[in-house]
Write a protein that holds these residues in place. Structure first.
Motif, PDB file in Angstrom:
ATOM      1  N   HIS A  55     -27.037 -17.110 -22.990  1.00 48.40           N
ATOM      2  CA  HIS A  55     -26.604 -16.643 -21.671  1.00 48.40           C
ATOM      3  C   HIS A  55     -26.891 -17.707 -20.624  1.00 48.40           C
ATOM      4  CE1 HIS A  55     -30.851 -15.386 -21.162  1.00 48.40           C
ATOM      5  NE2 HIS A  55     -30.613 -15.229 -19.864  1.00 48.40           N
ATOM      6  N   PHE A  56     -26.050 -17.732 -19.598  1.00 48.90           N
ATOM      7  CA  PHE A  56     -26.244 -18.676 -18.494  1.00 48.90           C
ATOM      8  C   PHE A  56     -25.612 -18.103 -17.234  1.00 48.90           C
ATOM      9  CE2 PHE A  56     -22.261 -19.884 -20.559  1.00 48.90           C
ATOM     10  CZ  PHE A  56     -21.391 -20.148 -19.508  1.00 48.90           C
ATOM     11  N   ARG A  57     -25.989 -18.701 -16.105  1.00 48.49           N
ATOM     12  CA  ARG A  57     -25.402 -18.291 -14.827  1.00 48.49           C
ATOM     13  C   ARG A  57     -24.416 -19.348 -14.350  1.00 48.49           C
ATOM     14  NH1 ARG A  57     -29.578 -18.545 -11.021  1.00 48.49           N
ATOM     15  NH2 ARG A  57     -30.889 -19.463 -12.618  1.00 48.49           N
ATOM     16  N   THR A  58     -23.431 -18.901 -13.635  1.00 49.17           N
ATOM     17  CA  THR A  58     -22.460 -19.840 -13.075  1.00 49.17           C
ATOM     18  C   THR A  58     -21.767 -19.163 -11.895  1.00 49.17           C
ATOM     19  OG1 THR A  58     -20.603 -21.288 -13.576  1.00 49.17           O
ATOM     20  CG2 THR A  58     -20.580 -19.131 -14.653  1.00 49.17           C
ATOM     21  N   VAL A  59     -20.779 -19.842 -11.303  1.00 51.15           N
ATOM     22  CA  VAL A  59     -19.916 -19.171 -10.331  1.00 51.15           C
ATOM     23  C   VAL A  59     -18.580 -18.933 -11.011  1.00 51.15           C
ATOM     24  CG1 VAL A  59     -20.979 -20.126  -8.269  1.00 51.15           C
ATOM     25  CG2 VAL A  59     -19.144 -21.399  -9.408  1.00 51.15           C
ATOM     26  N   SER A 109     -26.414  -6.528 -19.330  1.00 52.24           N
ATOM     27  CA  SER A 109     -26.520  -7.962 -19.050  1.00 52.24           C
ATOM     28  C   SER A 109     -27.988  -8.405 -19.068  1.00 52.24           C
ATOM     29  CB  SER A 109     -25.916  -8.249 -17.666  1.00 52.24           C
ATOM     30  OG  SER A 109     -26.313  -9.528 -17.244  1.00 52.24           O
ATOM     31  N   PRO A 110     -28.274  -9.594 -19.575  1.00 55.46           N
ATOM     32  CA  PRO A 110     -29.669 -10.077 -19.578  1.00 55.46           C
ATOM     33  C   PRO A 110     -30.182 -10.405 -18.178  1.00 55.46           C
ATOM     34  CG  PRO A 110     -28.173 -11.740 -20.477  1.00 55.46           C
ATOM     35  CD  PRO A 110     -27.349 -10.507 -20.259  1.00 55.46           C
ATOM     36  N   ILE A 111     -29.287 -10.517 -17.178  1.00 52.32           N
ATOM     37  CA  ILE A 111     -29.737 -10.744 -15.797  1.00 52.32           C
ATOM     38  C   ILE A 111     -29.153  -9.631 -14.931  1.00 52.32           C
ATOM     39  CG2 ILE A 111     -29.843 -12.367 -13.864  1.00 52.32           C
ATOM     40  CD1 ILE A 111     -29.443 -14.645 -15.796  1.00 52.32           C
ATOM     41  N   PRO A 112     -29.948  -8.579 -14.668  1.00 51.54           N
ATOM     42  CA  PRO A 112     -29.417  -7.452 -13.906  1.00 51.54           C
ATOM     43  C   PRO A 112     -29.055  -7.861 -12.478  1.00 51.54           C
ATOM     44  CG  PRO A 112     -31.607  -6.975 -14.832  1.00 51.54           C
ATOM     45  CD  PRO A 112     -31.352  -8.435 -15.027  1.00 51.54           C
ATOM     46  N   GLY A 113     -28.100  -7.136 -11.895  1.00 54.12           N
ATOM     47  CA  GLY A 113     -27.767  -7.358 -10.482  1.00 54.12           C
ATOM     48  C   GLY A 113     -26.630  -8.330 -10.268  1.00 54.12           C
ATOM     49  N   LEU A 114     -26.225  -9.060 -11.280  1.00 57.56           N
ATOM     50  CA  LEU A 114     -25.082  -9.970 -11.149  1.00 57.56           C
ATOM     51  C   LEU A 114     -23.952  -9.462 -12.032  1.00 57.56           C
ATOM     52  CD1 LEU A 114     -26.817 -13.491 -11.477  1.00 57.56           C
ATOM     53  CD2 LEU A 114     -26.316 -12.197  -9.397  1.00 57.56           C
ATOM     54  N   LYS A 115     -22.727  -9.682 -11.588  1.00 63.85           N
ATOM     55  CA  LYS A 115     -21.604  -9.333 -12.454  1.00 63.85           C
ATOM     56  C   LYS A 115     -21.679 -10.177 -13.726  1.00 63.85           C
ATOM     57  CE  LYS A 115     -18.377  -7.362  -9.304  1.00 63.85           C
ATOM     58  NZ  LYS A 115     -17.137  -7.437  -8.571  1.00 63.85           N
ATOM     59  N   ALA A 116     -21.141  -9.640 -14.809  1.00 60.08           N
ATOM     60  CA  ALA A 116     -21.325 -10.336 -16.086  1.00 60.08           C
ATOM     61  C   ALA A 116     -20.056 -10.300 -16.926  1.00 60.08           C
ATOM     62  CB  ALA A 116     -22.471  -9.702 -16.858  1.00 60.08           C
ATOM     63  N   VAL A 117     -19.949 -11.306 -17.779  1.00 58.02           N
ATOM     64  CA  VAL A 117     -18.914 -11.358 -18.810  1.00 58.02           C
ATOM     65  C   VAL A 117     -19.649 -11.409 -20.138  1.00 58.02           C
ATOM     66  CG1 VAL A 117     -17.141 -12.809 -19.890  1.00 58.02           C
ATOM     67  CG2 VAL A 117     -17.275 -12.641 -17.389  1.00 58.02           C
TER      68      VAL A 117
END
Ligand code: BEZ
Ligand code: FE
Length: 301
Positions: A184-188, A264-272
């Motif tokens: 998993h990773f974060r991006t815009v 999602s492994p990071i709650p609070g952000l939209k996820a794919v």
């Protein structure tokens, strides 16, 4: 003495190449000559048009740099890269995730980041999470798979399109799947963008009255010893060009939405969430259509 006309010249060219020792080279060059000659006959190619074609290909070569591969772009807009990908997928020993174009903006040597990190240096919009698993085609995890990702910014540009491209690495990173194949990773969310239109390929696309856009997407190159390298991309469903990609890279199985996701492994952000399946490798089978542009320049020197 041969007396050649527009038909017998094809046989003469094939005859001269008949002793090519490498059988695959011979097969490819024979077919190329037969099809090129048939094409010239079909359109009744004039000397002036032939010269225009030569000038165009010369300009395509001259537009290539360590950061730009205009020949790959040409293959892409003509649908050749997508065709090669489709045939490559069909040849796999077992079904994996569908391929999509590597494109001209892949770059080796992106930083390896810990799972969950952001690939964006300065996000100006809320981030999203991309997560899932890397498995084999039976759904068993592939631990430690290398997941390389790259994309445009929220403004639609790759780092390679910056003026100081040689010094900047942004919007790309490498991750390792964990022991259960999770990544998993974060991006815009990337913005869809126009293919580079300031070169000979862009000029051709304009002359064909095409819009030149690619829908919003994130590229993936996923590899692990013993598996066929997977070159693919995820496409965002609500992009206006989702059904008219200039380079024919979109397949239904690669279309996603970013949404609220309690898992999602990071709650609070939209996820794919997307799980990638790798097929086992056959000898000599990399799965890549394309390369780091700087590598191609070096190989040509
Ligand atoms: C890309 O997705 O980065 C791309 C692919 C083909 C042509 C231009 C851009
Ligand atoms: Fe792209």
């Amino acid at each position: 003495m041969q007396d050649l006309d527009e038909f017998t010249v094809t046989e003469a060219a094939l005859a001269q190449m008949a002793k090519t020792p490498d059988p695959r080279l011979k097969e490819i060059m024979d077919a190329a000559v037969r099809h090129l000659h048939a094409f010239a006959r079909e359109v009744r190619l004039t000397p002036a048009e032939w010269l225009t074609g030569i000038q165009f290909l010369t300009a395509v070569g001259q537009a290539c740099t360590p950061f730009r591969q205009e020949f790959i772009l040409l293959a892409d807009v003509l649908g050749v890269s997508a065709l090669v990908n489709a045939m490559h997928d069909k040849k796999a020993r077992e079904l994996g995730t569908q391929s999509s174009l590597l494109g001209p903006f892949y770059r080796e040597g992106a930083p390896e980041l810990p799972r969950g990190a952001s690939i964006v240096a300065k996000p100006s919009v809320p981030e999203i999470v991309i997560y899932g698993r890397i498995t084999n085609n039976q759904g068993a995890p592939i631990p430690n798979a290398l997941v390389q990702v790259w994309q445009t910014s929220e403004h639609g540009l790759y780092d390679l399109q910056a003026e100081n491209a040689a010094e900047v690495m942004d919007l790309r990173a490498n991750f390792r799947a964990d022991a259960d194949g999770h990544y998993h990773f974060r991006t815009v969310r990337p913005l869809g963008y126009s293919i580079p239109m300031d070169g000979p390929v862009g000029e051709m696309v304009r002359q064909q009255n095409r819009h030149g856009f690619r829908p919003s997407h994130i590229h993936f190159l996923i590899g692990c010893e013993g598996y066929r390298e997977l070159v693919t991309a995820l496409y965002f469903a609500d992009d206006e060009h989702i059904d008219s990609d200039t380079v024919f890279g979109v397949s239904g199985s690669l279309v996603v939405n970013a949404k609220e996701d309690p898992d999602s492994p990071i709650p609070g952000l939209k996820a794919v969430r997307y799980d990638f399946r790798l097929a086992h490798a056959e000898a000599g089978d990399t799965g890549r259509v394309g390369a780091d542009p700087s590598k191609l320049m070096k190989a040509a020197e």
